[in-house]
Design a protein around this motif. Sequence first.
Motif, PDB file in Angstrom:
ATOM      1  N   ALA A  72       0.783  -1.248   0.048  1.00  0.00           N
ATOM      2  CA  ALA A  72      -0.137   0.059   0.048  1.00  0.00           C
ATOM      3  C   ALA A  72       0.744   1.440  -0.027  1.00  0.00           C
ATOM      4  CB  ALA A  72      -1.005   0.176   1.161  1.00  0.00           C
ATOM      5  N   LEU A  73       1.868   1.238   0.663  1.00  0.00           N
ATOM      6  CA  LEU A  73       2.764   2.484   0.870  1.00  0.00           C
ATOM      7  C   LEU A  73       3.607   2.666  -0.545  1.00  0.00           C
ATOM      8  CD1 LEU A  73       3.948   1.814   4.652  1.00  0.00           C
ATOM      9  CD2 LEU A  73       2.522   3.854   3.875  1.00  0.00           C
ATOM     10  N   THR A  74       4.100   1.444  -1.012  1.00  0.00           N
ATOM     11  CA  THR A  74       4.890   1.739  -2.295  1.00  0.00           C
ATOM     12  C   THR A  74       4.208   2.030  -3.503  1.00  0.00           C
ATOM     13  OG1 THR A  74       5.345  -0.694  -2.395  1.00  0.00           O
ATOM     14  CG2 THR A  74       6.654   0.461  -0.946  1.00  0.00           C
ATOM     15  N   GLY A  75       3.066   1.042  -3.652  1.00  0.00           N
ATOM     16  CA  GLY A  75       2.149   1.219  -4.707  1.00  0.00           C
ATOM     17  C   GLY A  75       1.222   2.494  -4.885  1.00  0.00           C
ATOM     18  N   GLY A  76       1.383   3.393  -3.776  1.00  0.00           N
ATOM     19  CA  GLY A  76       0.743   4.608  -4.034  1.00  0.00           C
ATOM     20  C   GLY A  76      -0.771   4.596  -3.470  1.00  0.00           C
ATOM     21  N   LYS A  77      -1.357   3.682  -3.042  1.00  0.00           N
ATOM     22  CA  LYS A  77      -2.617   3.471  -2.429  1.00  0.00           C
ATOM     23  C   LYS A  77      -2.602   4.195  -1.207  1.00  0.00           C
ATOM     24  CE  LYS A  77      -5.826   0.128  -0.614  1.00  0.00           C
ATOM     25  NZ  LYS A  77      -5.885  -1.347  -0.031  1.00  0.00           N
ATOM     26  N   LEU A  78      -1.630   4.307  -0.452  1.00  0.00           N
ATOM     27  CA  LEU A  78      -1.461   5.195   0.552  1.00  0.00           C
ATOM     28  C   LEU A  78      -0.354   5.835   0.780  1.00  0.00           C
ATOM     29  CD1 LEU A  78      -2.673   5.389   3.699  1.00  0.00           C
ATOM     30  CD2 LEU A  78      -1.677   3.307   4.419  1.00  0.00           C
ATOM     31  N   LYS A  79      -0.523   7.233   1.275  1.00  0.00           N
ATOM     32  CA  LYS A  79       0.707   8.110   1.271  1.00  0.00           C
ATOM     33  C   LYS A  79       0.704   9.102   2.414  1.00  0.00           C
ATOM     34  CE  LYS A  79       4.690  10.239  -0.202  1.00  0.00           C
ATOM     35  NZ  LYS A  79       5.887   9.916   0.204  1.00  0.00           N
ATOM     36  N   TYR A  80       1.534   8.654   3.478  1.00  0.00           N
ATOM     37  CA  TYR A  80       1.915   9.504   4.581  1.00  0.00           C
ATOM     38  C   TYR A  80       2.558  10.593   4.152  1.00  0.00           C
ATOM     39  CZ  TYR A  80      -0.060   5.882   7.478  1.00  0.00           C
ATOM     40  OH  TYR A  80      -0.996   4.963   7.906  1.00  0.00           O
ATOM     41  N   VAL A  81       1.802  12.189   4.346  1.00  0.00           N
ATOM     42  CA  VAL A  81       2.629  13.297   4.059  1.00  0.00           C
ATOM     43  C   VAL A  81       2.755  14.200   5.042  1.00  0.00           C
ATOM     44  CG1 VAL A  81       1.629  13.223   1.674  1.00  0.00           C
ATOM     45  CG2 VAL A  81       0.349  14.421   3.319  1.00  0.00           C
ATOM     46  N   GLY A  82       2.434  13.860   6.296  1.00  0.00           N
ATOM     47  CA  GLY A  82       2.814  14.583   7.483  1.00  0.00           C
ATOM     48  C   GLY A  82       2.655  13.574   8.935  1.00  0.00           C
ATOM     49  N   TRP A  83       3.741  13.924   9.640  1.00  0.00           N
ATOM     50  CA  TRP A  83       3.428  12.922  11.008  1.00  0.00           C
ATOM     51  C   TRP A  83       4.285  13.660  11.802  1.00  0.00           C
ATOM     52  CZ3 TRP A  83       1.935   7.735  10.909  1.00  0.00           C
ATOM     53  CH2 TRP A  83       2.222   7.016  12.150  1.00  0.00           C
ATOM     54  N   GLU A  84       3.528  14.118  12.949  1.00  0.00           N
ATOM     55  CA  GLU A  84       4.277  15.006  13.917  1.00  0.00           C
ATOM     56  C   GLU A  84       3.547  14.307  15.555  1.00  0.00           C
ATOM     57  OE1 GLU A  84       3.211  19.245  16.198  1.00  0.00           O
ATOM     58  OE2 GLU A  84       3.037  18.999  13.767  1.00  0.00           O
ATOM     59  N   TYR A  85       4.458  13.992  16.416  1.00  0.00           N
ATOM     60  CA  TYR A  85       4.135  13.219  17.799  1.00  0.00           C
ATOM     61  C   TYR A  85       3.867  14.722  18.300  1.00  0.00           C
ATOM     62  CZ  TYR A  85       5.706   8.673  16.360  1.00  0.00           C
ATOM     63  OH  TYR A  85       5.933   7.218  15.937  1.00  0.00           O
ATOM     64  N   GLN A  86       2.717  14.521  19.033  1.00  0.00           N
ATOM     65  CA  GLN A  86       2.400  15.265  20.215  1.00  0.00           C
ATOM     66  C   GLN A  86       2.924  14.838  21.592  1.00  0.00           C
ATOM     67  OE1 GLN A  86      -1.767  15.631  19.613  1.00  0.00           O
ATOM     68  NE2 GLN A  86      -1.425  17.387  18.238  1.00  0.00           N
ATOM     69  N   LYS A 105      -0.203  13.812  15.248  1.00  0.00           N
ATOM     70  CA  LYS A 105      -0.750  14.572  14.087  1.00  0.00           C
ATOM     71  C   LYS A 105      -0.402  13.973  12.895  1.00  0.00           C
ATOM     72  CE  LYS A 105      -2.356  19.056  12.582  1.00  0.00           C
ATOM     73  NZ  LYS A 105      -2.076  20.586  12.720  1.00  0.00           N
ATOM     74  N   VAL A 106      -1.332  13.197  12.177  1.00  0.00           N
ATOM     75  CA  VAL A 106      -0.852  12.550  10.895  1.00  0.00           C
ATOM     76  C   VAL A 106      -1.712  13.164   9.843  1.00  0.00           C
ATOM     77  CG1 VAL A 106      -1.087  10.329   9.735  1.00  0.00           C
ATOM     78  CG2 VAL A 106      -0.373  10.556  12.145  1.00  0.00           C
ATOM     79  N   LYS A 107      -1.007  13.235   8.656  1.00  0.00           N
ATOM     80  CA  LYS A 107      -1.675  13.827   7.353  1.00  0.00           C
ATOM     81  C   LYS A 107      -1.416  12.717   6.302  1.00  0.00           C
ATOM     82  CE  LYS A 107      -2.220  17.762   4.509  1.00  0.00           C
ATOM     83  NZ  LYS A 107      -1.596  19.206   4.141  1.00  0.00           N
ATOM     84  N   VAL A 108      -2.524  12.052   5.680  1.00  0.00           N
ATOM     85  CA  VAL A 108      -2.547  10.972   4.785  1.00  0.00           C
ATOM     86  C   VAL A 108      -3.181  11.434   3.376  1.00  0.00           C
ATOM     87  CG1 VAL A 108      -3.128   8.580   4.607  1.00  0.00           C
ATOM     88  CG2 VAL A 108      -2.818   9.394   6.838  1.00  0.00           C
ATOM     89  N   GLY A 109      -2.400  10.943   2.511  1.00  0.00           N
ATOM     90  CA  GLY A 109      -3.171  11.498   1.026  1.00  0.00           C
ATOM     91  C   GLY A 109      -3.410  10.080   0.474  1.00  0.00           C
ATOM     92  N   LYS A 110      -4.515  10.021  -0.100  1.00  0.00           N
ATOM     93  CA  LYS A 110      -5.520   9.068  -0.587  1.00  0.00           C
ATOM     94  C   LYS A 110      -5.911   9.095  -1.760  1.00  0.00           C
ATOM     95  CE  LYS A 110      -7.315   7.489   3.855  1.00  0.00           C
ATOM     96  NZ  LYS A 110      -8.396   7.156   4.586  1.00  0.00           N
ATOM     97  N   ALA A 111      -6.316   8.214  -2.672  1.00  0.00           N
ATOM     98  CA  ALA A 111      -6.722   8.274  -3.902  1.00  0.00           C
ATOM     99  C   ALA A 111      -7.911   9.565  -3.917  1.00  0.00           C
ATOM    100  CB  ALA A 111      -7.195   7.022  -4.419  1.00  0.00           C
ATOM    101  N   ASP A 112      -8.562   9.475  -2.945  1.00  0.00           N
ATOM    102  CA  ASP A 112      -9.889  10.488  -2.706  1.00  0.00           C
ATOM    103  C   ASP A 112      -9.555  11.807  -2.118  1.00  0.00           C
ATOM    104  OD1 ASP A 112      -9.623   9.358  -0.328  1.00  0.00           O
ATOM    105  OD2 ASP A 112     -11.843   8.867  -0.045  1.00  0.00           O
ATOM    106  N   GLY A 113      -8.316  12.176  -1.860  1.00  0.00           N
ATOM    107  CA  GLY A 113      -7.985  13.422  -1.206  1.00  0.00           C
ATOM    108  C   GLY A 113      -7.101  13.140  -0.152  1.00  0.00           C
ATOM    109  N   THR A 114      -6.751  14.266   0.803  1.00  0.00           N
ATOM    110  CA  THR A 114      -6.192  14.257   1.941  1.00  0.00           C
ATOM    111  C   THR A 114      -6.828  14.188   3.204  1.00  0.00           C
ATOM    112  OG1 THR A 114      -4.237  15.165   0.913  1.00  0.00           O
ATOM    113  CG2 THR A 114      -3.996  15.376   3.093  1.00  0.00           C
TER     114      THR A 114
END
Length: 150
Positions: A72-86, A105-114
């Motif tokens: 999922a991570l290498t095929g583009g199905k799931l992409k983490y674009v931000g990761w900040e530990y609180q 605080k996590v920001k995830v990019g998917k096929a249907d948006g972020t």
Amino acid sequence: MKSLALHLLAFLALAILPLRAADDAALKTADDERVAATMSGDRARLSAIYSDDLRYTHSSGAVDTKASYIDALTGGKLKYVGWEYQERNFTFPAPGVALMTGRAKVKVGKADGTAEMVLSFLGVWREEKGQWHFLAWQSCKLPDATPAAK
């Protein structure tokens, strides 16, 4: 006899504390690499840090194995674009096992948006052949903070 037992316990506590601090530092380094590898989508880095027994339970309830998560991570199905530990804490319930808890605080990019979310999580690390490997993850989305009533 009581005094000897108390001295022995104190000695053991003082001997173990530096080991825990070293494990804590090693785990922070390993987890920083896990996050960087996850965000990069680099198959070799991901394979090196994740345990072959990985069980990754997303905040949605979906569950991945090592193979399906890396795909999922290498095929583009799931992409983490931000990761900040609180918050990120480690505890050691048994030799060679570490629990990592906290919020991120996590920001995830998917096929249907972020999607951006704050997660409460439990991660499990296991020492395998002298190296820490990421064994399990389970998280839940925390509700958005609501503004205080006026």
